[in-house]
Every structure is written in C-alpha cells, then in structure tokens.
Design a protein around this motif. Sequence first.
Motif, PDB file in Angstrom:
ATOM      1  N   ALA A 209       0.866  -1.178   0.000  1.00 36.17           N
ATOM      2  CA  ALA A 209       0.000   0.000   0.000  1.00 36.17           C
ATOM      3  C   ALA A 209       0.898   1.222   0.000  1.00 36.17           C
ATOM      4  CB  ALA A 209      -0.898   0.001   1.234  1.00 36.17           C
ATOM      5  N   GLY A 210       0.510   2.241  -0.767  1.00 31.36           N
ATOM      6  CA  GLY A 210       1.339   3.435  -0.828  1.00 31.36           C
ATOM      7  C   GLY A 210       0.523   4.703  -0.906  1.00 31.36           C
ATOM      8  N   ASP A 211       1.088   5.777  -0.371  1.00 27.29           N
ATOM      9  CA  ASP A 211       0.489   7.110  -0.422  1.00 27.29           C
ATOM     10  C   ASP A 211       1.571   8.054  -0.930  1.00 27.29           C
ATOM     11  OD1 ASP A 211      -0.835   9.503  -0.053  1.00 27.29           O
ATOM     12  OD2 ASP A 211      -0.820   9.418   2.135  1.00 27.29           O
ATOM     13  N   ILE A 212       1.404   8.538  -2.159  1.00 28.63           N
ATOM     14  CA  ILE A 212       2.423   9.360  -2.793  1.00 28.63           C
ATOM     15  C   ILE A 212       1.951  10.804  -2.778  1.00 28.63           C
ATOM     16  CG2 ILE A 212       3.904   9.625  -4.809  1.00 28.63           C
ATOM     17  CD1 ILE A 212       3.817   6.748  -3.439  1.00 28.63           C
ATOM     18  N   GLY A 213       2.624  11.629  -2.003  1.00 25.78           N
ATOM     19  CA  GLY A 213       2.256  13.037  -1.894  1.00 25.78           C
ATOM     20  C   GLY A 213       3.315  13.927  -2.506  1.00 25.78           C
ATOM     21  N   GLY A 214       3.114  15.208  -2.382  1.00 32.58           N
ATOM     22  CA  GLY A 214       4.065  16.160  -2.928  1.00 32.58           C
ATOM     23  C   GLY A 214       5.345  16.252  -2.113  1.00 32.58           C
ATOM     24  N   THR A 215       5.284  15.877  -0.838  1.00 34.45           N
ATOM     25  CA  THR A 215       6.441  15.971   0.051  1.00 34.45           C
ATOM     26  C   THR A 215       7.057  14.615   0.360  1.00 34.45           C
ATOM     27  OG1 THR A 215       5.427  17.904   1.081  1.00 34.45           O
ATOM     28  CG2 THR A 215       7.227  16.854   2.280  1.00 34.45           C
ATOM     29  N   ASN A 216       6.209  13.618   0.602  1.00 36.48           N
ATOM     30  CA  ASN A 216       6.691  12.285   0.985  1.00 36.48           C
ATOM     31  C   ASN A 216       5.967  11.181   0.229  1.00 36.48           C
ATOM     32  OD1 ASN A 216       8.551  12.876   3.269  1.00 36.48           O
ATOM     33  ND2 ASN A 216       6.707  13.790   4.136  1.00 36.48           N
ATOM     34  N   ALA A 217       6.669  10.074   0.077  1.00 36.42           N
ATOM     35  CA  ALA A 217       6.074   8.829  -0.439  1.00 36.42           C
ATOM     36  C   ALA A 217       6.107   7.837   0.715  1.00 36.42           C
ATOM     37  CB  ALA A 217       6.885   8.298  -1.619  1.00 36.42           C
ATOM     38  N   ARG A 218       4.941   7.326   1.066  1.00 39.30           N
ATOM     39  CA  ARG A 218       4.831   6.370   2.176  1.00 39.30           C
ATOM     40  C   ARG A 218       4.414   5.017   1.609  1.00 39.30           C
ATOM     41  NH1 ARG A 218       3.080  11.304   3.876  1.00 39.30           N
ATOM     42  NH2 ARG A 218       3.897  12.052   5.872  1.00 39.30           N
ATOM     43  N   PHE A 219       5.115   3.995   2.041  1.00 42.15           N
ATOM     44  CA  PHE A 219       4.820   2.641   1.583  1.00 42.15           C
ATOM     45  C   PHE A 219       4.693   1.714   2.786  1.00 42.15           C
ATOM     46  CE2 PHE A 219       7.342   4.497  -1.877  1.00 42.15           C
ATOM     47  CZ  PHE A 219       6.517   4.250  -2.964  1.00 42.15           C
ATOM     48  N   GLU A 220       3.821   0.715   2.656  1.00 44.66           N
ATOM     49  CA  GLU A 220       3.687  -0.329   3.669  1.00 44.66           C
ATOM     50  C   GLU A 220       3.630  -1.681   2.976  1.00 44.66           C
ATOM     51  OE1 GLU A 220       1.088   2.204   6.940  1.00 44.66           O
ATOM     52  OE2 GLU A 220       0.089   0.658   5.754  1.00 44.66           O
ATOM     53  N   LEU A 221       4.307  -2.644   3.552  1.00 45.03           N
ATOM     54  CA  LEU A 221       4.248  -4.027   3.089  1.00 45.03           C
ATOM     55  C   LEU A 221       3.445  -4.815   4.113  1.00 45.03           C
ATOM     56  CD1 LEU A 221       5.238  -6.246   1.081  1.00 45.03           C
ATOM     57  CD2 LEU A 221       7.121  -6.647   2.702  1.00 45.03           C
ATOM     58  N   TRP A 222       2.376  -5.427   3.659  1.00 47.01           N
ATOM     59  CA  TRP A 222       1.500  -6.232   4.515  1.00 47.01           C
ATOM     60  C   TRP A 222       1.566  -7.687   4.102  1.00 47.01           C
ATOM     61  CZ3 TRP A 222      -1.437  -4.297   8.544  1.00 47.01           C
ATOM     62  CH2 TRP A 222      -1.485  -2.913   8.644  1.00 47.01           C
ATOM     63  N   ARG A 223       1.362  -8.562   5.075  1.00 41.75           N
ATOM     64  CA  ARG A 223       1.318  -9.999   4.789  1.00 41.75           C
ATOM     65  C   ARG A 223       0.006 -10.549   5.319  1.00 41.75           C
ATOM     66  NH1 ARG A 223       4.027 -15.099   7.372  1.00 41.75           N
ATOM     67  NH2 ARG A 223       3.695 -13.849   9.226  1.00 41.75           N
ATOM     68  N   GLN A 224      -0.672 -11.270   4.439  1.00 44.90           N
ATOM     69  CA  GLN A 224      -1.891 -11.956   4.871  1.00 44.90           C
ATOM     70  C   GLN A 224      -1.460 -13.105   5.760  1.00 44.90           C
ATOM     71  OE1 GLN A 224      -4.312 -13.316   1.661  1.00 44.90           O
ATOM     72  NE2 GLN A 224      -6.004 -13.878   2.987  1.00 44.90           N
ATOM     73  N   GLY A 225      -2.105 -13.231   6.903  1.00 46.21           N
ATOM     74  CA  GLY A 225      -1.705 -14.234   7.885  1.00 46.21           C
ATOM     75  C   GLY A 225      -1.733 -15.651   7.346  1.00 46.21           C
ATOM     76  N   ALA A 226      -0.622 -16.327   7.474  1.00 46.28           N
ATOM     77  CA  ALA A 226      -0.536 -17.723   7.055  1.00 46.28           C
ATOM     78  C   ALA A 226      -1.116 -18.639   8.132  1.00 46.28           C
ATOM     79  CB  ALA A 226       0.915 -18.098   6.772  1.00 46.28           C
TER      80      ALA A 226
ATOM     81  N   SER B 181      -1.088  -4.543  -5.185  1.00 48.05           N
ATOM     82  CA  SER B 181      -0.738  -3.266  -4.567  1.00 48.05           C
ATOM     83  C   SER B 181      -1.840  -2.250  -4.833  1.00 48.05           C
ATOM     84  CB  SER B 181       0.592  -2.753  -5.117  1.00 48.05           C
ATOM     85  OG  SER B 181       0.501  -2.594  -6.522  1.00 48.05           O
ATOM     86  N   ALA B 182      -1.844  -1.195  -4.031  1.00 42.00           N
ATOM     87  CA  ALA B 182      -2.774  -0.080  -4.206  1.00 42.00           C
ATOM     88  C   ALA B 182      -2.042   1.193  -3.803  1.00 42.00           C
ATOM     89  CB  ALA B 182      -4.018  -0.274  -3.354  1.00 42.00           C
ATOM     90  N   PHE B 183      -2.238   2.267  -4.594  1.00 43.32           N
ATOM     91  CA  PHE B 183      -1.545   3.518  -4.337  1.00 43.32           C
ATOM     92  C   PHE B 183      -2.509   4.693  -4.433  1.00 43.32           C
ATOM     93  CE2 PHE B 183       1.487   0.591  -6.261  1.00 43.32           C
ATOM     94  CZ  PHE B 183       2.467   0.571  -5.286  1.00 43.32           C
ATOM     95  N   ALA B 184      -2.361   5.633  -3.518  1.00 42.46           N
ATOM     96  CA  ALA B 184      -3.052   6.916  -3.573  1.00 42.46           C
ATOM     97  C   ALA B 184      -2.008   7.934  -4.002  1.00 42.46           C
ATOM     98  CB  ALA B 184      -3.623   7.277  -2.210  1.00 42.46           C
ATOM     99  N   VAL B 185      -2.359   8.771  -4.980  1.00 38.94           N
ATOM    100  CA  VAL B 185      -1.386   9.714  -5.525  1.00 38.94           C
ATOM    101  C   VAL B 185      -1.983  11.113  -5.529  1.00 38.94           C
ATOM    102  CG1 VAL B 185       0.046  10.286  -7.526  1.00 38.94           C
ATOM    103  CG2 VAL B 185      -0.441   7.891  -6.985  1.00 38.94           C
ATOM    104  N   ALA B 186      -1.224  12.073  -5.016  1.00 44.93           N
ATOM    105  CA  ALA B 186      -1.669  13.466  -5.013  1.00 44.93           C
ATOM    106  C   ALA B 186      -1.679  14.012  -6.435  1.00 44.93           C
ATOM    107  CB  ALA B 186      -0.743  14.304  -4.133  1.00 44.93           C
ATOM    108  N   GLY B 187      -2.625  14.876  -6.708  1.00 49.52           N
ATOM    109  CA  GLY B 187      -2.699  15.507  -8.022  1.00 49.52           C
ATOM    110  C   GLY B 187      -2.478  17.006  -7.909  1.00 49.52           C
ATOM    111  N   VAL B 188      -2.186  17.619  -9.020  1.00 54.40           N
ATOM    112  CA  VAL B 188      -1.962  19.055  -9.071  1.00 54.40           C
ATOM    113  C   VAL B 188      -3.312  19.764  -9.100  1.00 54.40           C
ATOM    114  CG1 VAL B 188      -0.967  20.930 -10.425  1.00 54.40           C
ATOM    115  CG2 VAL B 188       0.204  18.737 -10.269  1.00 54.40           C
ATOM    116  N   VAL B 189      -3.475  20.792  -8.284  1.00 59.25           N
ATOM    117  CA  VAL B 189      -4.700  21.573  -8.252  1.00 59.25           C
ATOM    118  C   VAL B 189      -4.431  22.933  -8.887  1.00 59.25           C
ATOM    119  CG1 VAL B 189      -6.459  22.618  -6.774  1.00 59.25           C
ATOM    120  CG2 VAL B 189      -5.444  20.415  -6.144  1.00 59.25           C
TER     121      VAL B 189
END
Length: 83
Positions: free
Chosen positions: A7-24, A70-78
Amino acid sequence: VGDYFVAGDIGGTNARFELWRQGAERAGTMELVVKKKYPTADHATFVDALVQFESDCKATASEFAAPRSSAFAVAGVVVDHKL
C-alpha cells in the motif's frame, strides 16, 4: 508464508509505503511487515521510490516474496481549484 501486499500514499512531500502480509496461521488476518517514508525530492520518479522500498523490504523482512497486489493513492496538481 502468506501473500504480500503493498500500500502506498504518494504526496508532494513524501512517499509512504507499507508491506502487509496476509496471515498464514489464521485466515483473514493481516500483519504489517515494513513501513517506510521517503522524501519525494530524493527520487526522480515514483518507480525509483518503489524500487528503494523493494530493496528495503528485502533487507528488512526475513521471508520476503514478491507482492501479490498493490494499491496507491497519488496526489494531483490543483489549478484554479480543479484537479
């Protein structure tokens, strides 16, 4: 091992990522494996930041496998209050 997801959140200042594991061990559970934040100014492109995250995951996670999805949220230009 269980399936991995990014999962990721890409902004104008920072890019944040997380790695998740489905429980085995238990169906329906999720475990946060790696969480990272990178200044976007340190990477020329989204792909460069994602490759850095992949490298960090391989160095951090003891049982790393390629993510299934994967899934990502990305900031857009306003401009004039419009995206």
